[in-house]
Design an enzyme around this catalytic site. Sequence first.
Site, PDB file in Angstrom:
ATOM      1  N   ASP A  12      39.476   1.160  -3.254  1.00  0.00           N
ATOM      2  CA  ASP A  12      39.629   2.563  -2.830  1.00  0.00           C
ATOM      3  C   ASP A  12      38.393   3.404  -3.131  1.00  0.00           C
ATOM      4  O   ASP A  12      38.498   4.604  -3.395  1.00  0.00           O
ATOM      5  CB  ASP A  12      40.861   3.218  -3.494  1.00  0.00           C
ATOM      6  CG  ASP A  12      42.113   2.419  -3.243  1.00  0.00           C
ATOM      7  OD1 ASP A  12      42.290   1.980  -2.094  1.00  0.00           O
ATOM      8  OD2 ASP A  12      42.889   2.210  -4.181  1.00  0.00           O
ATOM      9  N   LYS A  15      35.019   2.527   0.902  1.00  0.00           N
ATOM     10  CA  LYS A  15      34.182   1.556   1.634  1.00  0.00           C
ATOM     11  C   LYS A  15      34.364   1.680   3.129  1.00  0.00           C
ATOM     12  O   LYS A  15      33.432   1.498   3.889  1.00  0.00           O
ATOM     13  CB  LYS A  15      34.568   0.121   1.260  1.00  0.00           C
ATOM     14  CG  LYS A  15      34.129  -0.319  -0.086  1.00  0.00           C
ATOM     15  CD  LYS A  15      34.538  -1.758  -0.334  1.00  0.00           C
ATOM     16  CE  LYS A  15      36.025  -2.027  -0.250  1.00  0.00           C
ATOM     17  NZ  LYS A  15      36.842  -1.328  -1.255  1.00  0.00           N
ATOM     18  N   GLY A  39      43.275  -1.151   2.353  1.00  0.00           N
ATOM     19  CA  GLY A  39      43.561  -0.049   3.272  1.00  0.00           C
ATOM     20  C   GLY A  39      42.280   0.741   3.453  1.00  0.00           C
ATOM     21  O   GLY A  39      41.791   1.343   2.509  1.00  0.00           O
ATOM     22  N   HIS A  40      41.707   0.678   4.628  1.00  0.00           N
ATOM     23  CA  HIS A  40      40.429   1.350   4.876  1.00  0.00           C
ATOM     24  C   HIS A  40      40.633   2.468   5.895  1.00  0.00           C
ATOM     25  O   HIS A  40      41.159   2.227   6.970  1.00  0.00           O
ATOM     26  CB  HIS A  40      39.388   0.344   5.397  1.00  0.00           C
ATOM     27  CG  HIS A  40      39.084  -0.744   4.412  1.00  0.00           C
ATOM     28  ND1 HIS A  40      38.711  -1.996   4.780  1.00  0.00           N
ATOM     29  CD2 HIS A  40      39.103  -0.740   3.065  1.00  0.00           C
ATOM     30  CE1 HIS A  40      38.509  -2.735   3.688  1.00  0.00           C
ATOM     31  NE2 HIS A  40      38.733  -1.988   2.638  1.00  0.00           N
ATOM     32  N   GLN A 220      38.835  -4.685  -1.411  1.00  0.00           N
ATOM     33  CA  GLN A 220      39.103  -4.393  -2.826  1.00  0.00           C
ATOM     34  C   GLN A 220      37.787  -4.007  -3.538  1.00  0.00           C
ATOM     35  O   GLN A 220      36.851  -3.570  -2.897  1.00  0.00           O
ATOM     36  CB  GLN A 220      39.801  -5.575  -3.531  1.00  0.00           C
ATOM     37  CG  GLN A 220      41.245  -5.782  -3.124  1.00  0.00           C
ATOM     38  CD  GLN A 220      41.421  -6.537  -1.822  1.00  0.00           C
ATOM     39  OE1 GLN A 220      40.794  -7.550  -1.611  1.00  0.00           O
ATOM     40  NE2 GLN A 220      42.271  -6.063  -0.956  1.00  0.00           N
TER      41      GLN A 220
END
Length: 426
Positions: A12, A15, A39-40, A220
């Site tokens: 988080d 990225k 989750g991006h 991650q």
Amino acid sequence: MISVILGLQFGDEGKGKITDFISKDYDDVVRFNGGSNAGHTVVINGEKFKFHLVPSGAMQSNRVILGNGMVIDPEELVDEIDLLKKSKKNIDIKISAGAHIVTKMHKCLDKKEEEIRSKLNIGTTSQGIGPTYEDKYARTGIRLIDLSNPEIIRDKIETIYNMKRQLLKGSIYENPEERGKMVESLCSFGTSIMKYMDYTENVIYNDYRSGKNILFEGAQGGMLDIDFGIYPFVTSSNTLAGALSTGSGFSFRKVDRVIGVFKAYTSKVGSGPFPSEILNDSTLRDLGGEYGTTTGRPRRIGWLDLPLLKYTIMMNDVDSLAITKVDILGKMKTIKVATKYTIDGREIDYFPRRLEEFDKLHVDYVEFPGWGDITNGDDIISKGYQELPENMKKFLEFIEEETGKTIDIISLGEDRRMTITKQIFN
Ligand code: IMP
């Protein structure tokens, strides 16, 4: 140019935003680890795009590749590809024949394993990541290439079920009909995604040989690495730069640049030690909207931690840094940065591996004044670094001095355009 972009904290770090921003310079973007635990978020002119499996470079590059190191939930992938194709019809998608498949049974196992861990539960994302990697290493896993053959899927589902029967007691998977339904559903998703399957190690190598620019996108963060993170509070894959080789088949020797992304403060979801955690004050969490993209869980928040950052910079051999959410941090009246870990009065020169050591850890901090709300964002974007508030520059220069690395990308907001660059990215 061959680059890899990685998170340097607990995930988080933002990225997704930085990957999207730099991916205009790359032909291919390749993911090499994790699955829909990631989750991006990418924001373009106010419109939000959320990616879990597809690389976040998808909006700007021509080709996205999901490498063999990934674990893929086919149902989720089909939805994500449908969404992506709405905004980008011509995107070329390739998925490794060797990527492993997450089933509903793996998600069920993820929850059961957490129950059994009890006090030592990890706080996983419940996306079936751990159990799928377990099967990969037990050599019983289902790979993408298997989805074209119902017999193979059936045999593998039965083997996994038999190996994990004890854990699956009381679940719907005790019923053979349910396992049969799972086989059918995997076959049907297989039919929709088979057209993307390829021997991606060859695709990447051929693109490299023809002079294409390739960006490898880690999921991650460094502190969630299965070997070098704070074990057992980690994910089930390697998240450091070296993983790009095993997770995509491309040689690390050909990588020109390692870009490390970190947030101006630290956040973490899930359990485990968090040396610079801020307890009993949710100001920074609320300012930063720190809630999980995948799980919606409130994230634990802490100050920027330099001993941790220096460790992941070393482990990734970072060339260039990108910082996110500096605009958010500046709103705090006083800002702290962790500079040193000591145990019994002595500075330690390694990152602790024994969980008991974290209980004894004393963290030293330095303080900086905040820089308030950034009201002249557009001015800064057009004029660049020199226009940043003086207090922010002092904070950034302190980090550069301490880490010995330059911060070449500074993110001042979630939108793609709220980004300024220095040096090599100009
Ligand atoms: P898993 O990867 O779902 O098994 O979760 C293991 C640990 O990694 C948990 O603490 C999760 O919260 C954390 N984790 C996994 N993926 C991410 C991510 O993309 N961002 C932040 N934390 C993550």
